[in-house]
Motif scaffolding. Sequence first.
Motif, PDB file in Angstrom:
ATOM      1  N   ALA A 101      18.776   2.528   5.600  1.00  0.00           N
ATOM      2  CA  ALA A 101      19.055   1.369   6.139  1.00  0.00           C
ATOM      3  C   ALA A 101      18.103   0.182   6.152  1.00  0.00           C
ATOM      4  N   ILE A 102      18.694  -0.928   6.002  1.00  0.00           N
ATOM      5  CA  ILE A 102      17.525  -2.274   5.888  1.00  0.00           C
ATOM      6  C   ILE A 102      18.100  -3.012   7.229  1.00  0.00           C
ATOM      7  N   ARG A 103      17.296  -3.632   7.869  1.00  0.00           N
ATOM      8  CA  ARG A 103      17.565  -4.421   9.093  1.00  0.00           C
ATOM      9  C   ARG A 103      17.187  -5.988   8.662  1.00  0.00           C
ATOM     10  N   PHE A 104      18.066  -6.903   8.850  1.00  0.00           N
ATOM     11  CA  PHE A 104      17.873  -8.180   8.386  1.00  0.00           C
ATOM     12  C   PHE A 104      17.997  -9.058   9.689  1.00  0.00           C
ATOM     13  N   ARG A 105      16.978 -10.278   9.750  1.00  0.00           N
ATOM     14  CA  ARG A 105      17.157 -11.320  10.852  1.00  0.00           C
ATOM     15  C   ARG A 105      18.316 -12.379  10.329  1.00  0.00           C
ATOM     16  N   GLN A 106      18.637 -13.192  11.306  1.00  0.00           N
ATOM     17  CA  GLN A 106      19.844 -14.067  11.035  1.00  0.00           C
ATOM     18  C   GLN A 106      19.480 -14.897   9.843  1.00  0.00           C
ATOM     19  N   ASP A 107      18.167 -15.203   9.512  1.00  0.00           N
ATOM     20  CA  ASP A 107      17.854 -16.012   8.371  1.00  0.00           C
ATOM     21  C   ASP A 107      17.881 -15.170   6.992  1.00  0.00           C
ATOM     22  N   GLY A 108      18.234 -13.795   6.954  1.00  0.00           N
ATOM     23  CA  GLY A 108      18.038 -13.115   5.857  1.00  0.00           C
ATOM     24  C   GLY A 108      16.946 -12.254   5.434  1.00  0.00           C
ATOM     25  N   SER A 109      15.634 -12.619   6.349  1.00  0.00           N
ATOM     26  CA  SER A 109      14.460 -11.905   6.185  1.00  0.00           C
ATOM     27  C   SER A 109      14.567 -10.499   6.542  1.00  0.00           C
ATOM     28  N   VAL A 110      13.825  -9.749   5.933  1.00  0.00           N
ATOM     29  CA  VAL A 110      13.907  -8.303   6.376  1.00  0.00           C
ATOM     30  C   VAL A 110      12.706  -7.910   7.221  1.00  0.00           C
ATOM     31  N   TYR A 111      13.176  -7.159   8.483  1.00  0.00           N
ATOM     32  CA  TYR A 111      12.029  -7.006   9.482  1.00  0.00           C
ATOM     33  C   TYR A 111      12.136  -5.311   9.813  1.00  0.00           C
ATOM     34  N   GLY A 112      12.579  -4.534   9.018  1.00  0.00           N
ATOM     35  CA  GLY A 112      12.510  -3.002   9.248  1.00  0.00           C
ATOM     36  C   GLY A 112      13.435  -2.304   8.202  1.00  0.00           C
TER      37      GLY A 112
END
Length: 356
Positions: A101-112
């Motif tokens: 799994a990849i986590r994305f912020r609201q702006d589309g950046s990856v943070y985990g």
Amino acid sequence: MLRRTFVSTGGVAAGTAFAGPLGSGGGLAVLSGPYGPPGSPDANGVALPDGFSSRVVARTGHRVGGVLWHPAPGDGACFPDGDGWIYVSNSEIPLLGGATAIRFRQDGSVYGAYRILSGTDLNRAGTATPWRTWLSCEETARGQVFECDPYGVRAAMPRLAMGRFRHAGAVCDPVRRVVYLTEDEPDGCLYRFVPSCWGDLTTGRLEVLCATGDEGPVTWRRVPNPAALLEATRHQVETAHRFDGAGTCHHSAGVFLFSGGNDGRIWAYDAEREWIETVGTGNAGNTMELALVGPDHTAAPFLRVEGHPGSEITGPALSPDGRRLYFSSQRGRRGDAAGTGGLTYEVTGPFSRLPR
């Protein structure tokens, strides 16, 4: 085998997406899409309509969000996660398959990023459940279905009552409260799992579709031994209908679409009418194209990936807000069977232009 992949467009539009070369046979007509045709390939080799752009978010063997991205990315789905979202992807390799799994912020950046399933075998098929879990299925002769937590909190669990066979596709029907499952065998079957309690896949009834021909009414009969200890599931019911390598699938508005795999046909099962028929065919070859397929079985080319002759498109899924599309080139430019060149992309653009 030529794989076709379907993806729900949720509230953004009615329809699905289709990966593979399109033909004009049957009821699948090829039309011009709402975005226009794909243009020239961009720096990533992705040809898109005007107004759309792509980026690579993960590469096999490279770190993303702190973990190594797996080989041969397969089926995928997106899940809401606060203001952002999670993209889950299977790994279609032997013995070390699983899912990440990849986590994305609201702006589309990856943070985990993190593994949600490990140590399983050839995880090809997958689907999101209405209760926000991920079903990851093994494409082996006695393959299992594993229910995984995309948020990485709970351990993945095998769902043995769903049958042990060569899984190729899976999708949930929340209206009828069943899970459809396809089987990648030359004489494979179409199954549905009816849980004892919707939302809990621990126990239930595995059934196989039975029909007397390629078009017409169908019935469902219970598979006596889903564990297939002495006899394969597809051989346990004499009247079970056979499909030549049934593949990936999609469900929308009571119609279950799935690819015929080896024979190139696209099948539709109408759950309301209890009726099955062929609605289209694909052309020969392995064109790296993704097309939108509407509820009226019309198809519109959307994107094309160039320079990946030995690969195929897998795992297309829209973010919960419908603004970003994710998909993978399973073997990338290298085209090796181990999928060491796998690439996972994100496409952004005016998806709201899709007709509602």
